[in-house]
Design a protein around this motif. Sequence first.
Motif, short mmCIF file in Angstrom:
data_model
loop_
_atom_site.label_atom_id
_atom_site.label_comp_id
_atom_site.label_asym_id
_atom_site.label_seq_id
_atom_site.Cartn_x
_atom_site.Cartn_y
_atom_site.Cartn_z
N GLN A 45 79.60 -2.98 -84.81
CA GLN A 45 79.57 -3.55 -83.01
C GLN A 45 79.10 -4.86 -83.14
O GLN A 45 79.54 -5.68 -82.03
CB GLN A 45 78.84 -2.43 -82.45
N LEU A 46 78.03 -5.19 -83.77
CA LEU A 46 77.65 -6.47 -83.90
C LEU A 46 78.74 -7.57 -84.02
O LEU A 46 78.70 -8.77 -83.32
CB LEU A 46 76.44 -6.78 -84.99
N TRP A 47 79.55 -7.16 -85.01
CA TRP A 47 80.73 -8.06 -85.47
C TRP A 47 81.67 -8.41 -84.31
O TRP A 47 82.07 -9.30 -83.95
CB TRP A 47 81.31 -7.74 -86.84
N ARG A 48 81.80 -7.00 -83.79
CA ARG A 48 82.66 -7.33 -82.60
C ARG A 48 82.09 -7.89 -81.32
O ARG A 48 82.82 -8.75 -80.61
CB ARG A 48 83.10 -5.80 -82.17
N ALA A 49 80.84 -8.13 -81.15
CA ALA A 49 80.36 -8.79 -79.97
C ALA A 49 79.80 -10.07 -80.53
O ALA A 49 79.48 -10.91 -79.44
CB ALA A 49 79.13 -7.89 -79.61
N TRP A 50 79.95 -10.51 -81.84
CA TRP A 50 79.51 -11.63 -82.09
C TRP A 50 80.26 -13.03 -81.45
O TRP A 50 79.50 -13.88 -81.08
CB TRP A 50 79.96 -12.03 -83.73
N PRO A 51 81.63 -12.89 -81.10
CA PRO A 51 82.25 -14.25 -80.29
C PRO A 51 81.63 -14.24 -79.04
O PRO A 51 81.43 -15.40 -78.61
CB PRO A 51 83.61 -13.75 -80.39
N LYS A 52 81.00 -13.26 -78.46
CA LYS A 52 80.03 -13.46 -77.14
C LYS A 52 78.51 -13.81 -77.37
O LYS A 52 77.87 -13.80 -76.09
CB LYS A 52 80.28 -12.11 -76.22
N TYR A 53 78.07 -13.78 -78.53
CA TYR A 53 76.88 -14.07 -78.55
C TYR A 53 76.36 -15.51 -77.97
O TYR A 53 77.11 -16.43 -78.28
CB TYR A 53 76.57 -14.21 -80.20
N ASP A 54 75.27 -15.72 -77.26
CA ASP A 54 74.93 -16.53 -76.60
C ASP A 54 73.71 -17.50 -77.36
O ASP A 54 72.79 -16.98 -77.60
CB ASP A 54 74.50 -16.65 -74.95
N ARG A 55 73.99 -18.37 -78.36
CA ARG A 55 73.33 -19.15 -79.35
C ARG A 55 72.09 -19.62 -78.72
O ARG A 55 71.18 -20.22 -79.37
CB ARG A 55 73.99 -19.97 -80.25
N SER A 56 71.93 -19.63 -77.35
CA SER A 56 70.80 -20.25 -76.72
C SER A 56 69.66 -19.13 -76.77
O SER A 56 68.52 -19.39 -76.28
CB SER A 56 71.14 -20.92 -75.38
N ARG A 57 70.05 -18.10 -76.84
CA ARG A 57 69.32 -16.81 -76.79
C ARG A 57 68.51 -16.46 -78.38
O ARG A 57 69.61 -16.78 -78.94
CB ARG A 57 69.85 -15.82 -76.14
N ALA A 58 67.77 -15.82 -78.23
CA ALA A 58 67.17 -15.10 -79.58
C ALA A 58 68.29 -14.26 -80.13
O ALA A 58 68.51 -13.20 -79.64
CB ALA A 58 65.69 -14.64 -79.68
N PHE A 59 68.70 -14.34 -81.68
CA PHE A 59 69.45 -13.68 -82.26
C PHE A 59 68.84 -12.20 -82.34
O PHE A 59 69.55 -10.94 -82.10
CB PHE A 59 69.70 -14.08 -83.71
N SER A 60 67.82 -12.18 -82.61
CA SER A 60 67.12 -10.66 -82.64
C SER A 60 67.08 -9.92 -81.77
O SER A 60 67.21 -8.87 -81.56
CB SER A 60 65.65 -11.12 -83.35
N THR A 61 66.95 -10.38 -80.50
CA THR A 61 66.83 -9.79 -79.09
C THR A 61 68.29 -9.34 -78.96
O THR A 61 68.50 -8.07 -78.80
CB THR A 61 66.46 -11.01 -78.13
N TRP A 62 69.24 -10.09 -79.12
CA TRP A 62 70.61 -9.87 -79.01
C TRP A 62 71.06 -8.53 -79.99
O TRP A 62 71.79 -7.67 -79.52
CB TRP A 62 71.66 -10.83 -79.07
N MET A 63 70.48 -8.75 -81.20
CA MET A 63 70.69 -7.96 -82.13
C MET A 63 70.09 -6.16 -81.96
O MET A 63 70.76 -5.24 -81.92
CB MET A 63 70.32 -8.25 -83.51
N TYR A 64 68.86 -6.36 -81.53
CA TYR A 64 68.22 -5.20 -81.07
C TYR A 64 68.97 -4.64 -79.92
O TYR A 64 69.06 -3.51 -79.80
CB TYR A 64 66.70 -5.62 -80.48
N ARG A 65 69.33 -5.30 -78.81
CA ARG A 65 70.08 -4.63 -77.74
C ARG A 65 71.36 -4.02 -78.06
O ARG A 65 71.58 -2.85 -77.80
CB ARG A 65 70.22 -5.74 -76.66
N ILE A 66 72.04 -4.46 -78.75
CA ILE A 66 73.24 -3.91 -79.60
C ILE A 66 73.02 -2.55 -80.31
O ILE A 66 73.58 -1.53 -80.12
CB ILE A 66 74.03 -4.74 -80.14
N ALA A 67 72.02 -3.02 -81.19
CA ALA A 67 71.65 -1.92 -82.10
C ALA A 67 71.24 -0.60 -81.45
O ALA A 67 71.88 0.62 -81.73
CB ALA A 67 70.75 -2.34 -83.25
N LEU A 68 70.50 -0.95 -80.40
CA LEU A 68 69.77 0.38 -79.73
C LEU A 68 70.88 1.09 -78.89
O LEU A 68 70.95 2.25 -78.89
CB LEU A 68 68.62 -0.24 -79.08
N ASN A 69 71.79 0.20 -78.25
CA ASN A 69 72.91 0.60 -77.32
C ASN A 69 73.75 1.69 -78.20
O ASN A 69 74.01 2.67 -78.05
CB ASN A 69 73.51 -0.41 -76.70
#
Length: 165
Positions: A45-69
């Motif tokens: 799911q992280l890989w699927r969402a990777w193209p939409k990752y906003d590099r101006s935000r912390a990767f760990s925050t984005w990763m936690y959000r997806i992992a927990l969801n």
Amino acid sequence: MPLEDTGAEFARLLRDHHGIVATVAASYCRDPHDRADLAQEIAVQLWRAWPKYDRSRAFSTWMYRIALNVAISAVRSATLRHRHAVPLDETLHDLADPAPHDAQAEQQVRALHRFIHAQAPLDRALLLLYLDERSHRDIAEILGLSETNVATKISRLRQRIRHEL
């Protein structure tokens, strides 16, 4: 950026932050096979969402959000529910690791693990992020809550912990 470069960047970030996936998977699955399946699903799911990752935000925050969801969805699904999804097994002492010879502290950690296990998936996620010393702002962003709601929920959970432990 070419696909090879983005793939390499993703792999590096996933490797650098593998503890997040491991912590979340171990927090929602006791069985090692289920834990491995969940970790793999999180990575997919992280890989699927990777193209939409906003590099101006912390990767760990984005990763936690997806992992927990992903983890919360897995717990809610019938296939994992019957396998007794539970949080915080013995592999997560990096969250709260007492001195090796401190029996009282070890007992308190086990009690905390039992308390977290008894919580609803959202409260479990909230506690994991709190124990990982994430800011209220980060927790709010990861879980899609307001900072005020996060502060209130943490306060209530801390009161319950004090009362029950």
